[in-house]
Write an enzyme that holds these catalytic residues in place. Structure first.
Site, PDB file in Angstrom:
ATOM      1  N   ASP A  94      43.547 -15.509 -83.032  1.00  0.00           N
ATOM      2  CA  ASP A  94      44.013 -16.832 -83.408  1.00  0.00           C
ATOM      3  C   ASP A  94      43.496 -17.117 -84.816  1.00  0.00           C
ATOM      4  O   ASP A  94      42.498 -16.557 -85.259  1.00  0.00           O
ATOM      5  CB  ASP A  94      43.490 -17.865 -82.401  1.00  0.00           C
ATOM      6  CG  ASP A  94      44.086 -19.236 -82.623  1.00  0.00           C
ATOM      7  OD1 ASP A  94      45.023 -19.344 -83.439  1.00  0.00           O
ATOM      8  OD2 ASP A  94      43.625 -20.202 -81.994  1.00  0.00           O
ATOM      9  N   GLY A  96      42.335 -19.985 -86.083  1.00  0.00           N
ATOM     10  CA  GLY A  96      41.438 -21.118 -86.242  1.00  0.00           C
ATOM     11  C   GLY A  96      42.175 -22.437 -86.171  1.00  0.00           C
ATOM     12  O   GLY A  96      41.571 -23.511 -86.236  1.00  0.00           O
ATOM     13  N   GLY A  97      43.500 -22.377 -86.012  1.00  0.00           N
ATOM     14  CA  GLY A  97      44.295 -23.593 -85.954  1.00  0.00           C
ATOM     15  C   GLY A  97      43.947 -24.482 -84.775  1.00  0.00           C
ATOM     16  O   GLY A  97      43.977 -25.714 -84.890  1.00  0.00           O
ATOM     17  N   PHE A  98      43.615 -23.896 -83.632  1.00  0.00           N
ATOM     18  CA  PHE A  98      43.267 -24.733 -82.485  1.00  0.00           C
ATOM     19  C   PHE A  98      41.991 -25.515 -82.754  1.00  0.00           C
ATOM     20  O   PHE A  98      41.837 -26.657 -82.291  1.00  0.00           O
ATOM     21  CB  PHE A  98      43.102 -23.897 -81.215  1.00  0.00           C
ATOM     22  CG  PHE A  98      42.778 -24.737 -80.006  1.00  0.00           C
ATOM     23  CD1 PHE A  98      43.743 -25.560 -79.434  1.00  0.00           C
ATOM     24  CD2 PHE A  98      41.503 -24.743 -79.471  1.00  0.00           C
ATOM     25  CE1 PHE A  98      43.438 -26.367 -78.337  1.00  0.00           C
ATOM     26  CE2 PHE A  98      41.191 -25.544 -78.375  1.00  0.00           C
ATOM     27  CZ  PHE A  98      42.166 -26.344 -77.809  1.00  0.00           C
ATOM     28  N   ASP A 148      47.692 -23.135 -88.680  1.00  0.00           N
ATOM     29  CA  ASP A 148      48.579 -24.244 -88.353  1.00  0.00           C
ATOM     30  C   ASP A 148      47.772 -25.493 -88.077  1.00  0.00           C
ATOM     31  O   ASP A 148      46.550 -25.439 -87.964  1.00  0.00           O
ATOM     32  CB  ASP A 148      49.439 -23.897 -87.126  1.00  0.00           C
ATOM     33  CG  ASP A 148      48.586 -23.689 -85.872  1.00  0.00           C
ATOM     34  OD1 ASP A 148      47.518 -23.057 -85.983  1.00  0.00           O
ATOM     35  OD2 ASP A 148      48.985 -24.145 -84.783  1.00  0.00           O
ATOM     36  N   GLN A 190      55.110 -26.007 -83.847  1.00  0.00           N
ATOM     37  CA  GLN A 190      54.405 -27.209 -83.415  1.00  0.00           C
ATOM     38  C   GLN A 190      55.409 -28.333 -83.169  1.00  0.00           C
ATOM     39  O   GLN A 190      56.615 -28.118 -83.216  1.00  0.00           O
ATOM     40  CB  GLN A 190      53.360 -27.604 -84.461  1.00  0.00           C
ATOM     41  CG  GLN A 190      52.154 -26.674 -84.530  1.00  0.00           C
ATOM     42  CD  GLN A 190      51.242 -26.787 -83.309  1.00  0.00           C
ATOM     43  OE1 GLN A 190      51.420 -27.648 -82.437  1.00  0.00           O
ATOM     44  NE2 GLN A 190      50.252 -25.910 -83.227  1.00  0.00           N
ATOM     45  N   GLY A 217      50.286 -26.163 -79.468  1.00  0.00           N
ATOM     46  CA  GLY A 217      50.225 -27.598 -79.250  1.00  0.00           C
ATOM     47  C   GLY A 217      50.600 -28.072 -77.874  1.00  0.00           C
ATOM     48  O   GLY A 217      50.949 -29.242 -77.692  1.00  0.00           O
ATOM     49  N   ASP A 267      47.741 -16.696 -73.142  1.00  0.00           N
ATOM     50  CA  ASP A 267      46.284 -16.539 -73.115  1.00  0.00           C
ATOM     51  C   ASP A 267      45.690 -17.849 -72.635  1.00  0.00           C
ATOM     52  O   ASP A 267      46.293 -18.915 -72.796  1.00  0.00           O
ATOM     53  CB  ASP A 267      45.733 -16.218 -74.511  1.00  0.00           C
ATOM     54  CG  ASP A 267      45.606 -17.484 -75.370  1.00  0.00           C
ATOM     55  OD1 ASP A 267      44.496 -18.035 -75.471  1.00  0.00           O
ATOM     56  OD2 ASP A 267      46.636 -17.947 -75.925  1.00  0.00           O
ATOM     57  N   CYS A 305      44.136  -8.869 -52.469  1.00  0.00           N
ATOM     58  CA  CYS A 305      43.726  -8.390 -53.793  1.00  0.00           C
ATOM     59  C   CYS A 305      42.955  -7.083 -53.651  1.00  0.00           C
ATOM     60  O   CYS A 305      42.081  -6.960 -52.786  1.00  0.00           O
ATOM     61  CB  CYS A 305      42.858  -9.440 -54.485  1.00  0.00           C
ATOM     62  SG  CYS A 305      42.263  -8.947 -56.114  1.00  0.00           S
ATOM     63  N   CYS A 307      41.146  -5.728 -56.165  1.00  0.00           N
ATOM     64  CA  CYS A 307      40.124  -5.601 -57.206  1.00  0.00           C
ATOM     65  C   CYS A 307      38.784  -5.240 -56.578  1.00  0.00           C
ATOM     66  O   CYS A 307      38.565  -5.437 -55.370  1.00  0.00           O
ATOM     67  CB  CYS A 307      40.020  -6.893 -58.018  1.00  0.00           C
ATOM     68  SG  CYS A 307      39.014  -8.205 -57.285  1.00  0.00           S
ATOM     69  N   CYS A 310      37.046  -8.014 -54.409  1.00  0.00           N
ATOM     70  CA  CYS A 310      37.610  -8.272 -53.080  1.00  0.00           C
ATOM     71  C   CYS A 310      37.409  -7.095 -52.137  1.00  0.00           C
ATOM     72  O   CYS A 310      37.321  -7.278 -50.921  1.00  0.00           O
ATOM     73  CB  CYS A 310      39.091  -8.608 -53.213  1.00  0.00           C
ATOM     74  SG  CYS A 310      39.378 -10.194 -54.046  1.00  0.00           S
ATOM     75  N   HIS A 336      37.329 -11.015 -60.858  1.00  0.00           N
ATOM     76  CA  HIS A 336      38.426 -11.194 -59.907  1.00  0.00           C
ATOM     77  C   HIS A 336      39.542 -12.055 -60.488  1.00  0.00           C
ATOM     78  O   HIS A 336      40.727 -11.726 -60.348  1.00  0.00           O
ATOM     79  CB  HIS A 336      37.939 -11.837 -58.608  1.00  0.00           C
ATOM     80  CG  HIS A 336      39.071 -12.439 -57.821  1.00  0.00           C
ATOM     81  ND1 HIS A 336      39.936 -11.673 -57.055  1.00  0.00           N
ATOM     82  CD2 HIS A 336      39.529 -13.731 -57.746  1.00  0.00           C
ATOM     83  CE1 HIS A 336      40.852 -12.462 -56.529  1.00  0.00           C
ATOM     84  NE2 HIS A 336      40.637 -13.705 -56.922  1.00  0.00           N
TER      85      HIS A 336
END
Length: 372
Positions: A94, A96-98, A148, A190, A217, A267, A305, A307, A310, A336
């Site tokens: 990313d 850095g916009g967030f 952004d 945005q 956004g 994400d 599951c 994994c 589990c 998990h």
């Protein structure tokens, strides 16, 4: 030939959900895909081997945080982010916009740049679009993001238009600043929940012909229904032949709803954050392990599951770890939860190929609504 290529495999005729392959220099990502968040070059609590075992194909790291520590120059000197964090698959950073949104009290912004006061030691970090690209080129991720401005979801119309136009202007500067050809620079649409502003943003960015487009956004305080309506209005504006990335989303239901609206990449910190707080996602719904009813439960966290968590540990043991404040509890539950997200995306890919995405969604909702 470009090192990046998006190959559309199938589109569900009822919903527009799609599955494909995103080709990058560090491997192919089967889409739709969920990227675990490794903000500081680590998915919290997990080794890269554990992350690989979940089925994760691509991870995310953060420009702002890595620029503060250890510094982009350090990562570059040590061979780039892939080598630094021992991850040989694709990585997205990313811009850095967030943080422009989330660290409002610690930043000042104008049309030229944004200046942050470090949340660590108070030192100043300036980010221009050019510097955001330069830092990401030093980090060496496969996909990098334009700087952004993410406005609040309830921003007044004039403020919203200013953020959209600034994001478009910054995207042009990022495009101009990019020097490396082995990184795909994505533009970010945005506009909060305003369809006209989303259209204005998309129109400006499409002229710059990015290899992929993100929807930013969202999941910043608006109701889920507003987010879904915004996706309904936004994804049709984006090129079908390029990947679409919904940033920072979200809960399992949000992923499903996003996929059914044509999104390819996601994400979110939710699976690891919830894992650290004794909350697990399962095929039957959410499980809160601190509840007394799990105290003597010998069964697995999720019987469906496969994994390691589990397969090897009971709910009673996992609950014990949290009650005793043992660090293994957050590690195992984070492991998990990410595995659950990966299995969810794999099942969605299969449902899309078989033309039953809508039925898959209804089946999940029926099960998640059951009490756990």
């Amino acid at each position: 030939m470009s090192r990046f290529r998006f190959e559309l495999i199938a589109v569900d005729p009822q919903t527009g959900a799609r599955t494909g392959r995103f080709h990058t220099p560090h491997g192919v990502v089967e889409t739709p895909a969920f990227m675990p968040v490794g903000t500081l070059a680590t998915v919290k609590g997990l080794t890269t081997e554990m992350v690989r075992q979940t089925g994760a194909q691509m991870v995310l790291a953060n420009t702002y945080h890595l620029a503060l520590r250890p510094g982009a120059d350090v990562v570059e000197e040590l061979g780039g982010l892939h080598k630094f964090m021992n991850w040989d698959g694709p990585i997205l950073t990313d811009s850095g916009g967030f943080q422009v949104f989330s660290l409002t009290a610690l930043r000042k912004i104008d049309d030229h740049h944004v200046v942050f006061k470090s949340h660590i030691d108070g030192s100043l970090l300036e980010l221009t679009p050019e510097q955001a690209v330069r830092i990401q080129e030093q980090l060496g991720a496969d996909v990098i993001m334009c700087l952004d401005e993410c406005p609040p979801h309830d921003a007044p119309p004039e403020r919203l238009r200013q953020a959209v136009d600034r994001t478009t202007a910054w995207a042009a500067r990022c495009r101009e600043a990019q020097q490396r050809s082995d990184q795909a620079l994505f533009g970010i649409v945005q506009g909060a929940t305003d369809p006209e502003m989303r259209a204005r943003s998309a129109e400006g960015l499409l002229k710059l012909d990015f290899p992929g487009y993100a929807i930013g956004g969202l999941s910043v305080g608006e109701a889920p229904e507003e987010m879904y309506r915004t996706l309904d209005a936004t994804t049709p504006l984006l090129p079908t032949e390029k990947p679409r990335y919904l940033m920072g989303v979200g809960k399992p239901i949000d992923l499903v709803e996003g996929v059914l609206r044509g999104v390819d990449l996601f994400d979110c910190v939710i699976p690891t954050r919830n894992g650290r707080n004794a909350s697990a996602f399962t095929s039957q719904g959410q499980v809160k392990l601190r509840n007394q009813k799990h105290r003597t439960d010998p069964g697995p966290l999720d019987p469906e599951c496969a994994c390691p968590v589990c397969r090897q540990y009971s709910r009673a043991y996992l609950r014990h770890l949290f009650i005793a404040e043992e660090m293994l509890g957050p590690i195992l539950l984070s492991w998990h939860n990410i595995a659950y997200y990966q299995q969810l995306m794999q099942n969605l890919r299969l449902a899309i190929r078989e033309g039953r995405a809508a039925a898959f969604r209804e089946g999940l909702l029926a099960r998640w609504n059951e009490s756990v």
